[in-house]
Design a protein around this motif. Structure first.
Motif, PDB file in Angstrom:
ATOM      1  N   VAL A  30     -10.856  -6.926   8.790  1.00 22.52           N
ATOM      2  CA  VAL A  30     -11.399  -8.281   8.871  1.00 22.52           C
ATOM      3  C   VAL A  30     -10.328  -9.314   8.536  1.00 22.52           C
ATOM      4  O   VAL A  30     -10.179 -10.326   9.229  1.00 22.52           O
ATOM      5  N   LEU A  31      -9.564  -9.072   7.491  1.00 22.08           N
ATOM      6  CA  LEU A  31      -8.542 -10.031   7.062  1.00 22.08           C
ATOM      7  C   LEU A  31      -7.416 -10.159   8.085  1.00 22.08           C
ATOM      8  O   LEU A  31      -6.883 -11.256   8.297  1.00 22.08           O
ATOM      9  N   SER A  32      -7.039  -9.041   8.713  1.00 22.37           N
ATOM     10  CA  SER A  32      -5.968  -9.112   9.718  1.00 22.37           C
ATOM     11  C   SER A  32      -6.407  -9.942  10.913  1.00 22.37           C
ATOM     12  O   SER A  32      -5.632 -10.748  11.450  1.00 22.37           O
ATOM     13  N   VAL A  33      -7.658  -9.783  11.334  1.00 15.59           N
ATOM     14  CA  VAL A  33      -8.174 -10.593  12.439  1.00 15.59           C
ATOM     15  C   VAL A  33      -8.262 -12.060  12.026  1.00 15.59           C
ATOM     16  O   VAL A  33      -7.916 -12.957  12.794  1.00 15.59           O
ATOM     17  N   THR A  34      -8.707 -12.307  10.792  1.00 19.35           N
ATOM     18  CA  THR A  34      -8.793 -13.682  10.283  1.00 19.35           C
ATOM     19  C   THR A  34      -7.436 -14.368  10.338  1.00 19.35           C
ATOM     20  O   THR A  34      -7.327 -15.535  10.750  1.00 19.35           O
ATOM     21  N   LEU A  35      -6.390 -13.660   9.939  1.00 22.67           N
ATOM     22  CA  LEU A  35      -5.047 -14.237   9.930  1.00 22.67           C
ATOM     23  C   LEU A  35      -4.579 -14.574  11.339  1.00 22.67           C
ATOM     24  O   LEU A  35      -4.004 -15.646  11.578  1.00 22.67           O
ATOM     25  N   VAL A  36      -4.827 -13.663  12.287  1.00 21.42           N
ATOM     26  CA  VAL A  36      -4.437 -13.918  13.677  1.00 21.42           C
ATOM     27  C   VAL A  36      -5.144 -15.161  14.213  1.00 21.42           C
ATOM     28  O   VAL A  36      -4.524 -16.034  14.842  1.00 21.42           O
ATOM     29  N   VAL A  37      -6.433 -15.265  13.957  1.00 18.97           N
ATOM     30  CA  VAL A  37      -7.218 -16.407  14.438  1.00 18.97           C
ATOM     31  C   VAL A  37      -6.711 -17.703  13.811  1.00 18.97           C
ATOM     32  O   VAL A  37      -6.585 -18.725  14.493  1.00 18.97           O
ATOM     33  N   LEU A  38      -6.408 -17.686  12.523  1.00 18.13           N
ATOM     34  CA  LEU A  38      -5.906 -18.885  11.847  1.00 18.13           C
ATOM     35  C   LEU A  38      -4.585 -19.352  12.447  1.00 18.13           C
ATOM     36  O   LEU A  38      -4.376 -20.550  12.669  1.00 18.13           O
ATOM     37  N   ALA A 318     -17.861  -5.540  15.695  1.00 20.14           N
ATOM     38  CA  ALA A 318     -18.557  -6.269  14.632  1.00 20.14           C
ATOM     39  C   ALA A 318     -17.580  -6.731  13.560  1.00 20.14           C
ATOM     40  O   ALA A 318     -17.642  -7.874  13.088  1.00 20.14           O
ATOM     41  N   LEU A 319     -16.650  -5.847  13.174  1.00 21.95           N
ATOM     42  CA  LEU A 319     -15.666  -6.217  12.150  1.00 21.95           C
ATOM     43  C   LEU A 319     -14.734  -7.325  12.662  1.00 21.95           C
ATOM     44  O   LEU A 319     -14.388  -8.247  11.914  1.00 21.95           O
ATOM     45  N   THR A 320     -14.334  -7.244  13.926  1.00 23.74           N
ATOM     46  CA  THR A 320     -13.443  -8.280  14.466  1.00 23.74           C
ATOM     47  C   THR A 320     -14.174  -9.617  14.577  1.00 23.74           C
ATOM     48  O   THR A 320     -13.586 -10.677  14.328  1.00 23.74           O
ATOM     49  N   LEU A 321     -15.451  -9.595  14.949  1.00 32.44           N
ATOM     50  CA  LEU A 321     -16.192 -10.851  15.046  1.00 32.44           C
ATOM     51  C   LEU A 321     -16.397 -11.483  13.671  1.00 32.44           C
ATOM     52  O   LEU A 321     -16.389 -12.713  13.540  1.00 32.44           O
ATOM     53  N   ILE A 322     -16.579 -10.655  12.646  1.00 28.62           N
ATOM     54  CA  ILE A 322     -16.678 -11.192  11.281  1.00 28.62           C
ATOM     55  C   ILE A 322     -15.365 -11.882  10.904  1.00 28.62           C
ATOM     56  O   ILE A 322     -15.351 -12.996  10.384  1.00 28.62           O
ATOM     57  N   GLY A 323     -14.245 -11.191  11.171  1.00 24.45           N
ATOM     58  CA  GLY A 323     -12.937 -11.789  10.890  1.00 24.45           C
ATOM     59  C   GLY A 323     -12.714 -13.053  11.696  1.00 24.45           C
ATOM     60  O   GLY A 323     -12.174 -14.046  11.185  1.00 24.45           O
ATOM     61  N   CYS A 324     -13.151 -13.042  12.969  1.00 22.32           N
ATOM     62  CA  CYS A 324     -12.994 -14.220  13.821  1.00 22.32           C
ATOM     63  C   CYS A 324     -13.824 -15.387  13.284  1.00 22.32           C
ATOM     64  O   CYS A 324     -13.349 -16.527  13.233  1.00 22.32           O
ATOM     65  N   ALA A 325     -15.067 -15.112  12.883  1.00 21.24           N
ATOM     66  CA  ALA A 325     -15.930 -16.172  12.359  1.00 21.24           C
ATOM     67  C   ALA A 325     -15.341 -16.790  11.094  1.00 21.24           C
ATOM     68  O   ALA A 325     -15.348 -18.022  10.921  1.00 21.24           O
ATOM     69  N   ILE A 326     -14.783 -15.949  10.213  1.00 14.24           N
ATOM     70  CA  ILE A 326     -14.162 -16.465   8.992  1.00 14.24           C
ATOM     71  C   ILE A 326     -12.938 -17.312   9.342  1.00 14.24           C
ATOM     72  O   ILE A 326     -12.729 -18.398   8.782  1.00 14.24           O
ATOM     73  N   GLY A 327     -12.122 -16.813  10.291  1.00  8.06           N
ATOM     74  CA  GLY A 327     -10.927 -17.542  10.689  1.00  8.06           C
ATOM     75  C   GLY A 327     -11.248 -18.895  11.301  1.00  8.06           C
ATOM     76  O   GLY A 327     -10.611 -19.908  10.986  1.00  8.06           O
ATOM     77  N   VAL A 328     -12.252 -18.939  12.193  1.00  8.08           N
ATOM     78  CA  VAL A 328     -12.644 -20.201  12.822  1.00  8.08           C
ATOM     79  C   VAL A 328     -13.180 -21.172  11.778  1.00  8.08           C
ATOM     80  O   VAL A 328     -12.856 -22.366  11.781  1.00  8.08           O
ATOM     81  N   ALA A 329     -14.005 -20.656  10.860  1.00  9.80           N
ATOM     82  CA  ALA A 329     -14.567 -21.524   9.819  1.00  9.80           C
ATOM     83  C   ALA A 329     -13.479 -22.098   8.922  1.00  9.80           C
ATOM     84  O   ALA A 329     -13.468 -23.307   8.622  1.00  9.80           O
ATOM     85  N   LEU A 330     -12.531 -21.262   8.503  1.00  9.41           N
ATOM     86  CA  LEU A 330     -11.442 -21.738   7.650  1.00  9.41           C
ATOM     87  C   LEU A 330     -10.569 -22.751   8.387  1.00  9.41           C
ATOM     88  O   LEU A 330     -10.128 -23.746   7.806  1.00  9.41           O
ATOM     89  N   ALA A 331     -10.317 -22.484   9.680  1.00 13.29           N
ATOM     90  CA  ALA A 331      -9.492 -23.410  10.468  1.00 13.29           C
ATOM     91  C   ALA A 331     -10.185 -24.751  10.611  1.00 13.29           C
ATOM     92  O   ALA A 331      -9.561 -25.812  10.481  1.00 13.29           O
ATOM     93  N   TRP A 332     -11.495 -24.724  10.850  1.00 16.00           N
ATOM     94  CA  TRP A 332     -12.218 -25.981  11.050  1.00 16.00           C
ATOM     95  C   TRP A 332     -12.275 -26.777   9.748  1.00 16.00           C
ATOM     96  O   TRP A 332     -12.149 -27.994   9.746  1.00 16.00           O
ATOM     97  N   ILE A 333     -12.443 -26.073   8.649  1.00 12.85           N
ATOM     98  CA  ILE A 333     -12.511 -26.768   7.359  1.00 12.85           C
ATOM     99  C   ILE A 333     -11.137 -27.259   6.909  1.00 12.85           C
ATOM    100  O   ILE A 333     -10.973 -28.386   6.441  1.00 12.85           O
TER     101      ILE A 333
END
Length: 396
Positions: A30-38, A318-333
């Motif tokens: 999840v964290l690796s996907v979050t970082l890529v999205v950010l 499912a795990l990648t979408l969770i990471g993606c959702a966290i990344g998008v939310a952090l980026a928007w905030i």
């Protein structure tokens, strides 16, 4: 068909419910996907912010004249005689007295101390005439007053005033051997003009030893349709000058800068995505190994290979979408609306705001789904090949 769907749903549900048992290794995916999205959204927001700032600058009824081939005003040079000839062009709006609404302008680099780093950074000091101020209808004094022509007073873009020392109202700042008094802050509708300092053109020429130097001419046209006639006149003069609308000039700069940012951002995001996909693959292989007995058992109970494949792939997605959702939310905030600055073509600071959009978020989702599909594909195939004897031995 319905049996396959029921089996896939049952196995997918079981896999997702067992995620807490593999919490730490799932979290790494999840964290690796979050970082890529950010990272991807950071570059996309930067490119979009540049584009919005530059595209919001300029009018269709204001023309700019620069040296042919000059990509920025800093590279342009216009002679006094050339300026006189341009003043006679058809299509120029004029005052009641018949004077052309034209502004002779120049931009010089000056240094100011950044508040956060304490280091000198280059800003743009633009010399303008009273007509030049009138040609910027979005420009409005937000604090203090407008400078007085012929004096050593300057007005400062509000974005710069908040980031650099000695740019508050009443401050005096040194540029080279000259002293300038800050008498006002201004806004300009979020345009690139907010990244400039404005002073009297004649005084800028004198103080910086640039007598009669002109870099650009800004011209108010009678209406946007008059541009074709005006441009043809400039071309016919054959003086090595080029006319374009102010809107077109800044739109071209926005396109060029955005292209450069995306040229750097997408390859970096893709390289990181490849690394994230490898990490996802490792995670899912571990997940399959951890549940090898369970997989073989359900296979022995009549669940198909295809259902086992789908269930494992669903877990990865499912795990990648969770990471993606966290990344998008952090980026928007954290990124959307965040003020930043970088060097423009004249090597001066250009302030802008990062801007996110839903199409950009969709790009991040597509990239995340690619990571999940690649990272979960081979492990999902592995799940379909677990032999029955693993149910008894716990080994592949």
């Amino acid at each position: 068909m319905f049996g396959f769907i029921r089996q896939s749903l049952a196995l997918s549900g079981a896999n997702l419910r067992s995620l807490p048992r593999r919490a730490w290794i799932s979290l790494s995916m999840v964290l690796s996907v979050t970082l890529v999205v950010l990272v991807l959204l950071g570059f996309l927001a930067m490119a979009n912010g540049f584009r919005k700032t530059l595209s919001s600058t300029g009018s269709a009824d204001v023309a700019m004249v620069l040296s042919r081939g000059a990509f920025s005003e800093a590279l342009s040079r216009i002679g006094t005689q050339q300026a006189h000839l341009i003043e006679e062009a058809p299509g120029i709006a004029r005052t009641a007295e018949g004077a052309p609404l034209i502004s002779r302008e120049l931009v010089v680099p000056v240094d100011a101390v950044a508040q956060d780093s304490g280091k000198n950074e280059t800003l743009s000091l633009r010399g303008v005439t009273a007509t030049g101020l009138a040609l910027r209808p979005k420009l409005a004094i937000s604090a203090g007053r407008m400078m007085t022509p012929g004096t050593d007073e300057i007005v400062v873009g509000a974005r710069l005033a908040a980031k650099y020392n000695d740019l508050n109202l009443g401050d005096t700042i040194s540029f080279g051997r000259s002293q300038w008094k800050v008498v006002g802050h201004f806004t300009a509708g979020g345009s690139v003009f907010e990244s400039e300092l404005l002073a009297d053109a004649g005084l800028v020429q004198a103080q910086f030893n640039r007598p009669n130097q002109i870099q650009s001419l800004r011209v108010r046209l009678e209406d946007p349709a008059a541009f074709a006639q005006f441009s043809a006149y400039v071309e016919d003069l054959d003086l090595g000058l080029l006319a374009q609308t102010e809107q077109a000039f800044y739109a071209a700069q926005a396109s060029d800068i955005s292209r450069i940012i995306l040229f750097l951002g997408w390859p970096l995001a893709i390289v990181m995505a490849i690394g994230a996909a490898v990490g996802a693959m490792t995670t899912m292989y571990s997940s399959v190994s951890d549940r090898m007995v369970e997989i073989a058992t359900v296979r022995a109970l009549g669940f198909s290979r295809s259902a086992a494949f789908v269930a494992t792939l669903v877990e990865a997605l499912a795990l990648t979408l969770i990471g993606c959702a966290i990344g998008v939310a952090l980026a928007w905030i954290g990124l959307d609306g965040w003020s930043a600055s970088t060097k423009s073509g004249a090597n001066a600071q250009l302030a802008f705001q990062l801007a996110l959009s839903w199409p950009q978020a969709l790009s991040a989702v597509v990239l995340a789904l690619g990571i999940g599909a690649i990272g979960g594909g081979l492990p999902a195939l592995r799940a379909t090949r677990v032999p029955l004897r693993a149910a008894m031995t716990g080994r592949a």
